[in-house]
Design an enzyme around this catalytic site. Structure first.
Site, PDB file in Angstrom:
ATOM      1  N   ALA A   1      20.704 -79.935  19.518  1.00 24.37           N
ATOM      2  CA  ALA A   1      21.260 -78.839  20.178  1.00 24.37           C
ATOM      3  C   ALA A   1      22.464 -79.679  20.977  1.00 24.37           C
ATOM      4  O   ALA A   1      22.694 -79.158  22.168  1.00 24.37           O
ATOM      5  CB  ALA A   1      20.519 -77.985  21.017  1.00 24.37           C
TER       6      ALA A   1
ATOM      7  N   GLY B   1      25.439 -80.636  20.127  1.00 20.36           N
ATOM      8  CA  GLY B   1      26.851 -80.327  19.946  1.00 20.36           C
ATOM      9  C   GLY B   1      27.805 -79.220  20.615  1.00 20.36           C
ATOM     10  O   GLY B   1      26.912 -78.570  21.297  1.00 20.36           O
TER      11      GLY B   1
ATOM     12  N   ARG C   1      34.397 -75.082  16.948  1.00 15.13           N
ATOM     13  CA  ARG C   1      34.974 -73.952  16.190  1.00 15.13           C
ATOM     14  C   ARG C   1      34.597 -72.719  16.922  1.00 15.13           C
ATOM     15  O   ARG C   1      35.343 -71.681  16.251  1.00 15.13           O
ATOM     16  CB  ARG C   1      34.596 -74.098  14.743  1.00 15.13           C
ATOM     17  CG  ARG C   1      35.577 -75.198  14.107  1.00 15.13           C
ATOM     18  CD  ARG C   1      34.749 -75.509  12.702  1.00 15.13           C
ATOM     19  NE  ARG C   1      33.526 -76.232  12.967  1.00 15.13           N
ATOM     20  CZ  ARG C   1      32.556 -76.442  11.897  1.00 15.13           C
ATOM     21  NH1 ARG C   1      32.976 -76.086  10.672  1.00 15.13           N
ATOM     22  NH2 ARG C   1      31.431 -77.222  12.131  1.00 15.13           N
TER      23      ARG C   1
ATOM     24  N   GLN D   1      21.389 -86.748  24.834  1.00 10.10           N
ATOM     25  CA  GLN D   1      22.238 -87.577  23.916  1.00 10.10           C
ATOM     26  C   GLN D   1      23.658 -87.352  24.439  1.00 10.10           C
ATOM     27  O   GLN D   1      24.483 -86.548  23.819  1.00 10.10           O
ATOM     28  CB  GLN D   1      21.966 -87.053  22.512  1.00 10.10           C
ATOM     29  CG  GLN D   1      22.629 -87.917  21.264  1.00 10.10           C
ATOM     30  CD  GLN D   1      22.943 -87.267  20.241  1.00 10.10           C
ATOM     31  OE1 GLN D   1      23.029 -86.079  19.878  1.00 10.10           O
ATOM     32  NE2 GLN D   1      23.053 -87.971  18.974  1.00 10.10           N
TER      33      GLN D   1
ATOM     34  N   TYR E   1      17.289 -77.124  13.950  1.00  9.32           N
ATOM     35  CA  TYR E   1      18.722 -77.065  14.315  1.00  9.32           C
ATOM     36  C   TYR E   1      18.895 -75.921  15.315  1.00  9.32           C
ATOM     37  O   TYR E   1      18.782 -74.742  15.168  1.00  9.32           O
ATOM     38  CB  TYR E   1      19.630 -77.109  13.578  1.00  9.32           C
ATOM     39  CG  TYR E   1      19.700 -78.399  12.453  1.00  9.32           C
ATOM     40  CD1 TYR E   1      20.528 -79.288  12.916  1.00  9.32           C
ATOM     41  CD2 TYR E   1      18.694 -78.536  11.642  1.00  9.32           C
ATOM     42  CE1 TYR E   1      20.420 -80.572  12.181  1.00  9.32           C
ATOM     43  CE2 TYR E   1      18.719 -79.556  10.839  1.00  9.32           C
ATOM     44  CZ  TYR E   1      19.371 -80.613  11.179  1.00  9.32           C
ATOM     45  OH  TYR E   1      19.261 -81.714  10.480  1.00  9.32           O
TER      46      TYR E   1
ATOM     47  N   GLU F   1      25.887 -87.022   1.513  1.00  9.15           N
ATOM     48  CA  GLU F   1      26.628 -86.133   2.042  1.00  9.15           C
ATOM     49  C   GLU F   1      28.063 -85.881   1.307  1.00  9.15           C
ATOM     50  O   GLU F   1      28.546 -86.707   0.805  1.00  9.15           O
ATOM     51  CB  GLU F   1      27.042 -86.968   3.411  1.00  9.15           C
ATOM     52  CG  GLU F   1      25.836 -86.877   4.348  1.00  9.15           C
ATOM     53  CD  GLU F   1      25.352 -85.455   4.768  1.00  9.15           C
ATOM     54  OE1 GLU F   1      25.966 -84.724   5.130  1.00  9.15           O
ATOM     55  OE2 GLU F   1      24.244 -85.359   4.233  1.00  9.15           O
TER      56      GLU F   1
ATOM     57  N   TYR G   1      21.314 -43.490  50.936  1.00  9.89           N
ATOM     58  CA  TYR G   1      21.870 -44.915  51.301  1.00  9.89           C
ATOM     59  C   TYR G   1      22.789 -44.388  52.409  1.00  9.89           C
ATOM     60  O   TYR G   1      23.569 -43.468  52.380  1.00  9.89           O
ATOM     61  CB  TYR G   1      22.665 -45.301  50.181  1.00  9.89           C
ATOM     62  CG  TYR G   1      23.393 -46.726  50.415  1.00  9.89           C
ATOM     63  CD1 TYR G   1      22.767 -47.860  50.761  1.00  9.89           C
ATOM     64  CD2 TYR G   1      24.572 -46.941  49.987  1.00  9.89           C
ATOM     65  CE1 TYR G   1      23.241 -49.252  50.951  1.00  9.89           C
ATOM     66  CE2 TYR G   1      25.164 -48.287  50.012  1.00  9.89           C
ATOM     67  CZ  TYR G   1      24.482 -49.199  50.499  1.00  9.89           C
ATOM     68  OH  TYR G   1      25.335 -50.399  50.573  1.00  9.89           O
TER      69      TYR G   1
ATOM     70  N   SER H   1      20.083 -25.027  44.457  1.00 13.40           N
ATOM     71  CA  SER H   1      21.287 -25.661  43.786  1.00 13.40           C
ATOM     72  C   SER H   1      22.112 -26.459  44.854  1.00 13.40           C
ATOM     73  O   SER H   1      22.035 -25.682  45.887  1.00 13.40           O
ATOM     74  CB  SER H   1      22.034 -24.875  42.912  1.00 13.40           C
ATOM     75  OG  SER H   1      21.129 -24.488  41.900  1.00 13.40           O
TER      76      SER H   1
ATOM     77  N   ARG I   1      22.921 -23.837  56.425  1.00  9.15           N
ATOM     78  CA  ARG I   1      24.287 -23.455  56.008  1.00  9.15           C
ATOM     79  C   ARG I   1      24.629 -22.499  57.082  1.00  9.15           C
ATOM     80  O   ARG I   1      23.676 -21.680  57.716  1.00  9.15           O
ATOM     81  CB  ARG I   1      24.324 -23.072  54.761  1.00  9.15           C
ATOM     82  CG  ARG I   1      23.358 -21.942  54.186  1.00  9.15           C
ATOM     83  CD  ARG I   1      23.667 -21.293  53.039  1.00  9.15           C
ATOM     84  NE  ARG I   1      22.909 -21.220  51.828  1.00  9.15           N
ATOM     85  CZ  ARG I   1      21.939 -20.370  51.341  1.00  9.15           C
ATOM     86  NH1 ARG I   1      22.182 -19.182  51.867  1.00  9.15           N
ATOM     87  NH2 ARG I   1      21.407 -20.514  50.414  1.00  9.15           N
TER      88      ARG I   1
END
Ligand code: UD1
Ligand code: MG
Length: 456
Positions: free
Chosen positions: A9, A11, A15, A73, A100, A152, A385, A403, A438
């Site tokens: 892994a 690379g 592309r 690597q 891979y 190859e 909040y 409601s 209210r």
């Protein structure tokens, strides 16, 4: 022999045209490399070594805490060079499988099949018969079908290019020979690289047994180099998930229009309408129905529950015979007991909603503990909040909230209470009583409708 798996892994993945390392691109919601690692973990090998190079710190930090060993690597001098970097940490004598990071669909079954056929061999190549072999190393066999070499593309003659059997890149190397075979690799080829495939040549020269096992699951070997291939792999992954679901008895209204990006556990007689997305770990119990266009993530849904169209459910535990939506947003920490009803344009977050309770229309329920048989009227809001801290709203069993009520937390509505519509409740209310806040309704007798002014 115990097994070590090496995953290449290092690379960059030029592309992909991306700042993200190739193996970190997501397939079905998780990095490609993670798919490979998950497959390895299922095989329970003695050791998993990941060769990293390009942006190695980033790859390591995203893949930590899984018992992986990382090998650096820094200069990528070929697949053989990558494996050579692993030799110092390789557990002595272990057989090796090389995988891979950009071949993410490799399955446990394919690796097991390769291992089964590797008995008595020094090197066993996983080969395949692609529609078009261009770009792949070709498997060269002798007249009596023995593997002689991998050639190859760049080194192949016109004749050799006609060979269809190709190298997937994945291979087995027996533990007692790996040090010697890798040590013999040289970089005097067209690429100027140490090619892992040259181990075949050296093994043949030493009279060792080399095999190539043809894999019939070509999709398992699909390598990703660009975004188009990543999309293709995503499609294959989706088809596999869908196959599995349908074989398990799930009714999908259209198998081409569902995405499973994680694990979806299902009971019996489940129905899923079109365009649903499942992410992370989702579990659906018996007879659950999911309407069109739902996104469900990291949640459990109990039996006989119905999720109506256009609902989003994330991090929730939903009981049995619950109805949710349409157009509901169920956020993390929501727990609905049995027979709860959550209706349209309702948002819930970090709240428990007791058995048989209803929040049917246009409400926000956050940081709330709601008992059983509660009715929350349309447009109710828990004001949880104050701009800095979050507070809790507790609504006990059998409460009726009229409601358009605001419940300013912290606040407790005691058992059996009724809150009059349009109230703003800022302190605790007593059980079994009507509380409302209210101003009194008045009618102004002297009021006159404004007359239209003459326009200039
Ligand atoms: C390789 C095989 C080829 C096979 C093909 C299948 C070799 C020499 N050739 O060719 O026979 O048909 O895969 O797709 O192995 N990597 C490193 N370090 C390196 C070089 C590569 O980690 O120094 C990693 C890459 O990131 C990549 C993988 O190894 O994930 C394969 O390398 P790549 O250069 O793509 O090899 P191919 O030319 O495709
Ligand atoms: Mg390649």
């Amino acid at each position: 022999m115990p097994l070590s798996i090496i995953i290449l892994a290092a690379g960059q993945g030029v592309r992909m045209k991306s700042s993200r390392p190739k193996v970190m691109h997501a397939l079905a919601g998780k990095p490609m490399l993670q798919h490979v690692v998950d497959t390895c973990l299922a095989l329970e090998p003695d050791q998993i070594i990941v060769v990293v190079g390009h942006q190695s710190e980033r790859v390591r930090s995203m893949m930590h805490d899984q018992g992986l060993e990382f090998v650096e690597q820094s200069d990528q001098q070929g697949t053989g060079h990558a494996v050579a970097q692993c030799l110092p940490v390789l557990n002595k004598g272990n057989d090796v499988i090389v995988l891979y990071g950009d071949v993410p669909l490799i399955s446990v079954d394919t690796i097991r099949a390769l291992l089964d056929k590797s008995d008595g061999t020094s090197v066993n190549i996983l080969s395949f018969l692609p529609q078009n072999s261009q770009g792949y190393g070709r498997i060269q066999r002798s007249a009596d079908d023995n593997v002689e070499a991998i050639v190859e593309e760049n080194d192949a003659s016109a004749e050799q290019k006609k060979i269809r059997e190709s190298n997937s890149g994945i291979l087995f190397i027996v533990g007692e020979k790996i040090g010697d075979l890798i040590g013999k690799l040289e970089n005097n080829n067209v690429q100027g690289e140490y090619l892992l495939t040259d181990v075949v040549k050296h093994a043949v020269q030493q009279g060792l047994k080399v095999a190539a096992t043809i894999c019939s699951e070509n999709d398992d070997l699909y390598g990703v180099n660009n975004q188009a291939q990543l999309a293709e792999v995503e499609k294959i992954y989706r088809c596999r998930q869908v196959e599995k679901l349908m074989r398990g008895g799930v009714k999908l209204y259209d198998p081409a229009r569902i995405d499973v990006r994680g694990t979806l556990q299902v009971g019996t007689d489940i129905e899923i309408d079109i365009n649903c997305v499942f992410e992370g770990d989702v579990s659906l119990s018996d007879r659950v129905k999911i309407g069109a266009n739902c996104v469900i993530r990291n949640s459990t849904i109990g039996s006989d529950s119905i999720i109506q169209p256009m609902s989003s459910i994330d991090g929730a535990v939903i009981g049995n015979r619950v109805s949710i939506g349409p157009f509901a947003r169920i956020r993390p920490g929501t727990e609905c007991a049995d027979e709860v009803k959550i209706g349209n344009f309702v948002e819930t977050k970090k709240s428990q909603i007791g058995a048989g309770s209803k929040v049917n229309h246009l409400s926000y329920i956050g940081d709330a503990e709601i008992g059983a048989a509660v009715n929350i009227g349309a447009g109710t809001i828990t004001c949880n909040y104050d701009g800095v801290n979050k507070f809790k709203t507790i609504i006990e069993d059998g409460v009726f909230i009229g409601s358009n009520t605001q419940l300013v937390a912290p606040v407790r509505i005691a058992r059996g209470a009724t809150i009059g519509a349009g109230s703003t409740i800022t302190s605790d209310t007593p059980a079994d009583k009507l509380t409302l806040s209210r101003s009194k309704q008045v009618t102004i007798d002297a009021w006159k409708k404004p007359a239209r002014k003459n326009r200039e």
